[in-house]
Design an enzyme around this catalytic site. Structure first.
Site, mmCIF file in Angstrom:
data_model
loop_
_atom_site.group_PDB
_atom_site.id
_atom_site.type_symbol
_atom_site.label_atom_id
_atom_site.label_comp_id
_atom_site.label_asym_id
_atom_site.label_seq_id
_atom_site.Cartn_x
_atom_site.Cartn_y
_atom_site.Cartn_z
ATOM 1 N N HIS A 73 19.874 9.757 -71.432
ATOM 2 C CA HIS A 73 19.374 9.946 -72.942
ATOM 3 C C HIS A 73 20.772 11.375 -73.403
ATOM 4 C CE1 HIS A 73 17.163 13.317 -70.000
ATOM 5 N NE2 HIS A 73 17.693 14.123 -71.068
ATOM 6 N N SER A 107 41.171 15.040 -61.447
ATOM 7 C CA SER A 107 42.333 14.548 -61.368
ATOM 8 C C SER A 107 42.887 15.098 -60.476
ATOM 9 C CB SER A 107 42.917 15.536 -62.936
ATOM 10 O OG SER A 107 42.628 14.608 -64.042
ATOM 11 N N ARG A 133 36.375 18.820 -55.068
ATOM 12 C CA ARG A 133 37.494 19.151 -55.841
ATOM 13 C C ARG A 133 37.651 18.689 -57.054
ATOM 14 N NH1 ARG A 133 39.539 13.867 -58.236
ATOM 15 N NH2 ARG A 133 37.988 11.672 -57.294
ATOM 16 N N LEU A 134 38.513 19.307 -57.524
ATOM 17 C CA LEU A 134 38.948 19.114 -59.490
ATOM 18 C C LEU A 134 39.206 18.277 -59.592
ATOM 19 C CD1 LEU A 134 40.741 22.264 -60.138
ATOM 20 C CD2 LEU A 134 37.809 22.503 -59.263
ATOM 21 N N SER A 152 44.230 0.720 -63.474
ATOM 22 C CA SER A 152 42.777 -0.070 -64.721
ATOM 23 C C SER A 152 43.827 -0.029 -66.475
ATOM 24 C CB SER A 152 41.836 0.180 -64.884
ATOM 25 O OG SER A 152 41.305 1.748 -65.170
ATOM 26 N N HIS A 153 44.819 1.659 -66.228
ATOM 27 C CA HIS A 153 45.562 1.952 -67.473
ATOM 28 C C HIS A 153 46.761 1.507 -67.167
ATOM 29 C CE1 HIS A 153 40.907 2.629 -68.769
ATOM 30 N NE2 HIS A 153 41.442 2.161 -69.860
ATOM 31 N N HIS A 194 43.629 1.960 -79.954
ATOM 32 C CA HIS A 194 43.032 2.867 -79.155
ATOM 33 C C HIS A 194 43.504 1.817 -77.520
ATOM 34 C CE1 HIS A 194 43.832 5.827 -76.080
ATOM 35 N NE2 HIS A 194 43.535 6.481 -76.921
ATOM 36 N N GLU A 221 34.131 -2.665 -64.961
ATOM 37 C CA GLU A 221 34.488 -2.400 -63.697
ATOM 38 C C GLU A 221 33.507 -4.288 -63.518
ATOM 39 O OE1 GLU A 221 34.778 -1.008 -60.478
ATOM 40 O OE2 GLU A 221 36.715 0.051 -61.869
ATOM 41 N N ALA A 260 35.004 7.113 -69.322
ATOM 42 C CA ALA A 260 33.268 6.747 -70.096
ATOM 43 C C ALA A 260 32.736 7.595 -70.161
ATOM 44 C CB ALA A 260 33.909 5.283 -69.838
ATOM 45 N N ARG A 266 47.355 -3.733 -68.317
ATOM 46 C CA ARG A 266 47.619 -3.234 -70.115
ATOM 47 C C ARG A 266 48.029 -3.794 -70.888
ATOM 48 N NH1 ARG A 266 41.486 -1.596 -70.658
ATOM 49 N NH2 ARG A 266 41.111 -0.714 -69.174
HETATM 50 P P1 NDP Z 1 36.053 7.577 -63.597
HETATM 51 O O1 NDP Z 1 34.622 7.703 -63.027
HETATM 52 O O2 NDP Z 1 37.375 6.716 -62.312
HETATM 53 O O3 NDP Z 1 36.832 9.317 -63.708
HETATM 54 C C1 NDP Z 1 36.282 10.368 -64.408
HETATM 55 C C2 NDP Z 1 37.268 11.446 -64.003
HETATM 56 O O4 NDP Z 1 36.373 12.381 -62.918
HETATM 57 C C3 NDP Z 1 38.297 11.497 -63.931
HETATM 58 O O5 NDP Z 1 39.201 12.401 -64.003
HETATM 59 C C4 NDP Z 1 38.581 11.272 -62.265
HETATM 60 O O6 NDP Z 1 39.475 12.379 -61.612
HETATM 61 C C5 NDP Z 1 37.309 12.109 -61.937
HETATM 62 N N1 NDP Z 1 36.525 12.676 -60.412
HETATM 63 C C6 NDP Z 1 36.406 10.831 -59.782
HETATM 64 N N2 NDP Z 1 35.996 11.208 -59.101
HETATM 65 C C7 NDP Z 1 35.424 12.753 -58.847
HETATM 66 C C8 NDP Z 1 34.890 13.662 -57.796
HETATM 67 N N3 NDP Z 1 34.532 13.169 -55.932
HETATM 68 N N4 NDP Z 1 35.075 15.334 -58.173
HETATM 69 C C9 NDP Z 1 35.422 15.333 -59.251
HETATM 70 N N5 NDP Z 1 35.987 14.174 -60.149
HETATM 71 C C10 NDP Z 1 35.970 13.433 -59.519
HETATM 72 O O7 NDP Z 1 35.867 7.460 -64.971
HETATM 73 P P2 NDP Z 1 35.510 5.997 -65.638
HETATM 74 O O8 NDP Z 1 35.861 5.164 -65.518
HETATM 75 O O9 NDP Z 1 34.908 6.443 -66.487
HETATM 76 O O10 NDP Z 1 36.817 5.948 -66.765
HETATM 77 C C11 NDP Z 1 38.027 5.148 -66.438
HETATM 78 C C12 NDP Z 1 39.196 5.492 -68.071
HETATM 79 O O11 NDP Z 1 38.802 4.250 -68.579
HETATM 80 C C13 NDP Z 1 39.406 7.246 -68.135
HETATM 81 O O12 NDP Z 1 40.195 6.727 -68.139
HETATM 82 C C14 NDP Z 1 39.204 6.732 -69.815
HETATM 83 O O13 NDP Z 1 39.559 7.517 -70.475
HETATM 84 C C15 NDP Z 1 39.654 5.090 -70.247
HETATM 85 N N6 NDP Z 1 38.504 4.591 -71.293
HETATM 86 C C16 NDP Z 1 39.302 4.284 -72.181
HETATM 87 C C17 NDP Z 1 38.483 3.254 -73.850
HETATM 88 C C18 NDP Z 1 39.680 3.381 -74.604
HETATM 89 O O14 NDP Z 1 39.131 2.382 -75.629
HETATM 90 N N7 NDP Z 1 40.969 3.922 -75.444
HETATM 91 C C19 NDP Z 1 37.410 2.960 -73.283
HETATM 92 C C20 NDP Z 1 36.994 3.739 -72.272
HETATM 93 C C21 NDP Z 1 37.544 4.148 -70.757
HETATM 94 P P3 NDP Z 1 40.701 12.035 -60.560
HETATM 95 O O15 NDP Z 1 41.306 10.067 -61.682
HETATM 96 O O16 NDP Z 1 41.350 12.504 -60.458
HETATM 97 O O17 NDP Z 1 40.006 10.624 -59.485
#
Ligand code: NDP
Length: 346
Positions: free
Chosen positions: A232, A310, A307-308, A49-50, A123, A191, A183, A54
Site C-alpha cells: 500500500h 548510485s 551502500r548509498l 536498460s536506459h 519521457h 524486467e 520505478a 532505448r
Molecule cells: P533499481 O531497482 O535498479 O534501482 C533503484 C535505485 O536503488 C538506484 O538508485 C540504485 O542505485 C539503488 N540501489 C539498488 N540496490 C541498492 C542497494 N543494495 N543499496 C542502496 N541502493 C541501491 O531501479 P528500477 O528498476 O526501479 O528503475 C530503473 C530505472 O528505470 C530508473 O532509472 C527509472 O527512472 C527508470 N524508469 C523510467 C520510466 C519512464 O517512464 N521514464 C518508468 C519506470 C522506470 P545504483 O544505480 O547505484 O544501483
C-alpha cells in the site's frame, strides 16, 4: 589507424554516434542532442536498460508520429513565481529539461525552492540524469512523472497506475551527489519482458494475471497487471505521482497516456515535475550546516556496511571514463544499421 568497431569508445565518441543516428532519423539538433546525452550517460553508467537499448524505442516512437522530432521547447516568461513552465511542444522531455534548468536553478536560489513543470513531452529515459543536473547547482531535487497504466493499485486487480519513476538528489560538496531513482512498481516492466524472453518465472509478488490472480508467468503478467513496490505504501506514492505530475500540472495520467497511445510499445507522452530546493535557504537560522550534517548521515549509513544508492553507478562511470565503453558486436551492428537506414531500420 581506424579503431576496430569493438574497441572501447570514449563517451564523446558514443555520444557522436547516437546523435548522428537521431539526426539521420529526422530529429532536430535540440532533440537529438538531448536524447543522445541522456542515453550516452545511461550506457556510461552501466544502466543498460536506459542506454543504447532505448534508441530503438525512440526511433519507433518517432516513426509512429507520437513524438515531434522537430520540436523546439518553449520556456514561459518569468512571472515572478516559483513555477518554471516549459512547453515541450510534443518533443522529448530531456530537451525541455535542458532548456528550463538554468531558470529553475536561478529561481530556487532566489526563492529557496522552485518547480519546473514540463508539459506535452515524451519521457523514456531514466530520471537520475535530471536530479543529478539539479544537484550540480548545489540544490536538492525531486523528479517524478507518470507512465502508462500497467500497475494495479494494492488491493485492486486492474492496470491503472504507471510504473511512475521517482528520483531524489542531494548535493555533496566533495563527492558525487546522493541520488536514488526507481520505478514505483515492484520491478520495471522491461524486467518482466526479460524474464519472458529468457523463459524464466517471475519472483512471487511481482504481478497479477488478467483474472487478478497472483502469477509468476511473465506472459500472464504482461496480459494482467504489475504490482507496486512496498504494497500500500508504493501504491500511495505512485498515486501521488499521478496527482502531482499528471493532474496537478494539467497533463495526462497513466490511464490517459495508454488511451492516447493505444500500446505500451511506444514511449509514453505526458508531463513531468521537477522540484528544486536550496538546503541553505531552508536551514537558515537553524543550528548546523545542512551539508555537513548530511555527510554525517551518509557516513553512518556507509559505516554499517550499507551502500548509498548510485554508488554502483558512479563506480561504473569512473570505469567508463578511464577505460572507455565497450559495446558488443551485436550492439555495434545495430548502431551501424540505424545510422545507415534511419527509420527504415525499425
Ligand atoms: P533499481 O531497482 O535498479 O534501482 C533503484 C535505485 O536503488 C538506484 O538508485 C540504485 O542505485 C539503488 N540501489 C539498488 N540496490 C541498492 C542497494 N543494495 N543499496 C542502496 N541502493 C541501491 O531501479 P528500477 O528498476 O526501479 O528503475 C530503473 C530505472 O528505470 C530508473 O532509472 C527509472 O527512472 C527508470 N524508469 C523510467 C520510466 C519512464 O517512464 N521514464 C518508468 C519506470 C522506470 P545504483 O544505480 O547505484 O544501483
Amino acid at each position: 589507424m581506424t579503431p576496430s568497431p569493438l574497441a572501447p569508445l570514449t563517451t564523446d565518441a558514443l555520444f557522436g554516434r547516437i546523435e548522428a543516428i537521431f539526426r539521420r532519423a529526422g530529429m532536430n539538433e535540440v532533440q537529438a542532442g538531448a536524447m543522445a546525452r541522456v542515453l550516452t550517460a545511461g550506457e556510461r553508467d552501466h544502466c543498460k536498460s536506459h542506454g543504447i537499448y532505448r534508441i530503438e524505442g525512440t526511433l519507433r516512437t518517432v516513426k509512429a508520429g507520437k513524438v515531434n522530432p522537430q520540436a523546439v521547447p518553449v520556456l514561459s516568461p518569468d512571472d515572478g513565481s516559483a513555477l518554471v513552465r516549459v512547453d515541450a511542444r510534443g518533443g522529448f522531455a530531456n530537451a525541455a529539461f535542458e532548456l528550463g534548468l538554468p531558470e529553475l536553478a536561478a529561481r530556487a536560489r532566489r526563492l529557496g525552492m522552485a518547480a519546473m513543470v514540463i508539459n506535452d513531452c515524451t519521457h523514456l529515459a531514466a530520471l537520475w540524469p535530471e536530479v543529478e543536473a539539479v544537484t550540480a547547482h548545489g540544490l536538492a531535487a525531486m523528479v517524478m512523472c507518470p507512465s502508462y497504466a500497467t500497475v494495479a493499485p494494492t488491493g485492486g486487480t486492474d492496470p491503472l497506475l504507471g510504473t511512475n519513476p521517482f528520483a531524489f538528489g542531494w548535493p555533496r560538496r566533495d563527492s558525487d551527489p546522493y541520488v536514488f531513482d526507481f520505478a514505483t512498481s515492484v520491478a520495471a516492466r522491461g524486467e518482466v519482458e526479460l524474464h519472458r524472453r529468457a523463459g524464466k518465472p517471475l519472483p512471487e509478488g511481482w504481478a497479477l494475471d488478467a483474472d487478478g490472480n497472483p502469477t509468476t508467468d511473465p506472459e500472464a503478467a504482461l496480459a494482467g497487471a504489475m504490482l507496486p513496490f512496498g504494497g500500500h505504501k508504493g501504491s500511495a506514492i505512485s498515486t501521488m505521482i499521478e496527482l502531482l505530475a499528471g493532474i496537478m500540472i494539467g497533463d495526462l495520467t497513466s490511464p490517459e497516456v495508454l488511451d492516447y497511445l493505444g500500446t505500451t510499445t511506444l514511449a509514453p507522452r505526458h508531463g513531468e515535475l521537477i522540484l528544486a530546493f536550496s538546503p541553505g535557504a531552508f536551514a537558515k537560522g537553524r543550528p548546523g550546516d545542512p551539508f555537513a550534517r548530511a555527510e554525517a548521515l551518509f557516513e553512518a549509513i556507509i559505516g554499517q556496511g550499507a551502500r548509498l544508492p548510485s554508488q554502483r553507478r558512479f563506480k561504473a562511470r569512473a570505469a567508463s571514463v578511464a577505460e572507455g565503453i565497450t559495446l558488443s558486436a551485436e550492439e555495434t551492428a545495430q548502431l551501424d544499421r540505424f545510422l545507415v537506414s534511419g527509420l527504415d531500420a525499425i
